[in-house]
Design an enzyme around this catalytic site. Structure first.
Site, PDB file in Angstrom:
ATOM      1  N   GLU A  64      32.357  10.992 -38.543  1.00 15.51           N
ATOM      2  CA  GLU A  64      32.846  12.344 -38.801  1.00 15.51           C
ATOM      3  C   GLU A  64      34.355  12.370 -38.973  1.00 15.51           C
ATOM      4  O   GLU A  64      34.896  13.254 -39.634  1.00 15.51           O
ATOM      5  CB  GLU A  64      32.426  13.267 -37.651  1.00 15.51           C
ATOM      6  N   HIS A  86      15.073  -9.190 -34.655  1.00 12.26           N
ATOM      7  CA  HIS A  86      13.720  -9.360 -35.183  1.00 12.26           C
ATOM      8  C   HIS A  86      13.376  -8.283 -36.213  1.00 12.26           C
ATOM      9  O   HIS A  86      12.217  -8.155 -36.614  1.00 12.26           O
ATOM     10  CB  HIS A  86      12.714  -9.347 -34.035  1.00 12.26           C
ATOM     11  N   LYS A 142      24.863  23.861 -43.483  1.00 11.52           N
ATOM     12  CA  LYS A 142      24.720  25.131 -42.780  1.00 11.52           C
ATOM     13  C   LYS A 142      24.626  26.297 -43.760  1.00 11.52           C
ATOM     14  O   LYS A 142      23.830  27.228 -43.569  1.00 11.52           O
ATOM     15  CB  LYS A 142      25.910  25.345 -41.823  1.00 11.52           C
TER      16      LYS A 142
END
Length: 431
Positions: A282, A303, A417
């Protein structure tokens, strides 16, 4: 002072780092100190460990003690920096199984929009004594606001007039929906400092209160961070390992390595990876720039992701965090038949094998063309985690400034948003 963090790497010598980045680092450092850098209004985290007032710390500890005595479960509501730091540190310092004796179970809400999660949370707490810590600067961020609306209704239905004794708000000092509600309902409350952004807020009451409730020694956490402030107060890159890390990241980006993988060999460090990813992602990911932060939990991910790291595209570098285990170890037993062929390990412990695996992995990946940085940290304790928190915060700020972006804004976060508000037909929204 001997730094609890030692950087091992073979990318550039300290002298070379100083030659390439030294003057720029010194200039940026002085601008941060003088408050003239971009985003300087959000540099309050730099001196937090030294400036946490004794009376505020006492208040946090007193409220935490009250919650511990009244609740079996404390639900912490928050999203992003309002919950990740506390959960990361709690996970690093808590036992793998069971709860810390004498402390409530701390669980989290408001970081997702899963109705199933909330339904099962309400079922889980239904037969236990409950308290709530709600963290939001505004009180209107969608995810935590929805969670708090639901949990407030639950608490009022269960506890009636005594609900206010079981809710603590951490919010703006004077404005916003949550501040208004806290004042009106007489919730205990703490302030989110105006000059500290969410992803840098774990050493404020945002992180300190939930951690104190969970039984973390927040005084030692702050002491570690305070010592880090002193350690990293110099502009001289040659003696500042946090600035060395920031400069190494930018050098590797300039060389075409634009993905950083944070790797650790301790399962309890997994949530810390998520805090680190938010901090760097961010802060740096804007203006078409940035290093993409990813993470792996070895040896498990050897793995799964190990093949790609070893042989995939050469655009990533790894930063390993090596801890000294401090919460016990387990020896490898010998067997008579030795069917699994492991008797050659019977004079060793699991932690010893884990450390060998770390170094073997580093050797393999470096041979495969992956640049490596090793951060050697002390024990899994509150002091060293506090130190590491500040190390990454100051490194992140310097790294973003070297990249040429403001570390403290997040304009891109608003785009999704707007789409939510449009799709849900929020009253009064124009977009």
């Amino acid at each position: 002072m001997v730094s609890p963090i030692i950087i091992n790497q073979s990318i550039l010598t300290v002298s070379e780092l100083d030659s390439v980045f030294g003057k720029r680092v010194e200039k940026i450092h002085n601008e941060m100190v003088n408050g003239t850098s971009i985003g300087a209004d959000f540099l309050g985290w730099r001196n937090l460990p030294e400036e946490v007032l004794e009376n505020e710390l006492e208040s946090v500890l007193a409220v935490a003690d009250k919650l511990r005595k009244s609740a079996e479960i404390v639900v912490v509501i928050g999203v992003g920096g309002s919950y990740l730091g506390a959960k990361a540190i709690q996970d690093v310092l808590s036992p793998y199984f069971g709860q810390n004796t004498g402390n409530p179970e701390v669980i989290f809400a408001g970081h997702n929009l899963s109705g199933t999660y909330m339904k099962q949370l309400l079922q889980y707490i239904s037969d236990k004594e409950v308290a709530v810590i709600v963290i939001s600067k505004s009180g209107t961020t969608t995810e935590p606001a929805i969670a708090f609306r639901i949990l407030l209704e639950y608490m009022e239905g269960r506890y009636g007039s005594s609900t206010s004794e079981r809710i603590v708000a951490i919010t703006d000092k004077s404005v916003g929906a949550l501040r208004e509600l806290a004042n009106r309902s007489e919730f205990a409350s703490f302030v989110v400092p105006d000059d500290v952004g969410g992803r840098f807020s774990v050493l404020t009451p945002v992180g300190l209160l939930p951690l104190a409730v969970a039984g973390v020694d927040i005084e030692q956490l702050l002491k570690g961070a305070k010592d880090a402030v002193a350690e990293f107060s110099t502009a001289d890159i040659a003696s500042n390992s946090a600035y060395q890390y920031a400069a190494l990241r930018n050098h590797l980006l300039n060389e075409g390595f634009d993905i950083e993988i944070l790797a650790s060999f301790s399962p309890r460090f997994a949530t810390f990876h998520e805090w680190w990813k938010q901090l760097f992602g961010e802060s740096e990911g804007k203006d078409g720039k940035g290093i993409f932060p990813a993470s792996v939990a070895y040896p498990t991910d050897l793995h799964s992701m190990g093949q790609f790291v070893q042989d995939g595209r050469r655009e990533l570098f790894e930063t390993f965090v090596q801890f000294i285990e401090s919460m016990g170890d387990n020896a490898i037993p010998s067997t008579t038949d030795n069917l699994d062929g492991l008797n050659y390990l019977s004079d060793k412990t699991m932690n010893e094998i884990n450390e060998v695996t770390l170094h073997a992995t580093m050797e393999a990946h470096e041979a495969g063309g992956v640049p490596l940085i090793l951060l050697k940290v002390g024990n899994h304790d509150a002091y060293h985690i506090g130190y590491l928190i500040y190390f990454f915060e100051i490194s992140c700020a310097m790294s973003a400034y070297l990249l040429g972006v403001n570390p403290f804004d997040q304009p891109g976060v608003e785009e999704y948003k707007k789409n939510i508000f449009r799709m849900l037909e929020k009253p009064g929204f124009v977009g």
